[in-house]
Scaffold this motif. Structure first.
Motif, PDB file in Angstrom:
ATOM      1  N   ALA A   1       0.831  -1.212   0.000  1.00 42.75           N
ATOM      2  CA  ALA A   1       0.000   0.000   0.000  1.00 42.75           C
ATOM      3  C   ALA A   1       0.866   1.263   0.000  1.00 42.75           C
ATOM      4  CB  ALA A   1      -0.941  -0.007   1.209  1.00 42.75           C
TER       5      ALA A   1
ATOM      6  N   TYR B   1       0.955   4.143  -2.827  1.00 42.43           N
ATOM      7  CA  TYR B   1       0.769   5.542  -2.444  1.00 42.43           C
ATOM      8  C   TYR B   1       1.931   6.392  -2.981  1.00 42.43           C
ATOM      9  CZ  TYR B   1       0.640   9.670   0.602  1.00 42.43           C
ATOM     10  OH  TYR B   1       0.636  10.953   1.080  1.00 42.43           O
TER      11      TYR B   1
ATOM     12  N   ALA C   1      -2.458   4.243   3.953  1.00 41.27           N
ATOM     13  CA  ALA C   1      -1.525   3.327   3.307  1.00 41.27           C
ATOM     14  C   ALA C   1      -0.587   2.662   4.310  1.00 41.27           C
ATOM     15  CB  ALA C   1      -0.711   4.070   2.247  1.00 41.27           C
TER      16      ALA C   1
END
Length: 107
Positions: free
Chosen positions: A22, A26, A96
């Motif tokens: 994540a 991001y 994230a």
């Protein structure tokens, strides 16, 4: 305008594989949208050394500057036109990395 987005945590656990995926996504989004400046993770506070050279001879002290329950474990430096955009980007970063973040503008 540039902003420091500090990642705050209360333990030394590294990001999980899902969190790293994540975070990478991001970061890719920040780059693609022109907000990326720099980012990095930090070692835990037990690895810190405080340097004080205000009084003539440098004094080096092991350990963090302040004993605290939470500390900075990483950061982003982002480019954003205003605080509202910076806060939206920071909210996405918090999601994230699955941690709290603090946003501060550079002077």
């Amino acid at each position: 305008m540039q902003y420091l987005v500090s990642v705050i945590d209360d333990n030394n656990d590294l990001a999980t594989p899902d969190e790293m995926t994540a975070i990478d996504e991001y970061n890719d989004g920040l780059r693609a949208d022109g907000h990326w400046v720099f980012a990095g993770g930090l070692a835990g506070p037990d690895s810190a050394t405080v340097v004080d050279n205000r009084v003539g001879e440098a004094l080096f002290t092991d350990g963090p500057f302040v004993e605290t329950k939470e500390y900075i474990i990483g950061f982003w430096i982002i480019e954003a036109p205003d605080l509202d955009v910076a806060l939206k980007l920071a909210a996405a970063g918090s999601k994230a990395c699955n941690r709290k973040v603090e946003v501060r503008p550079f002077l």
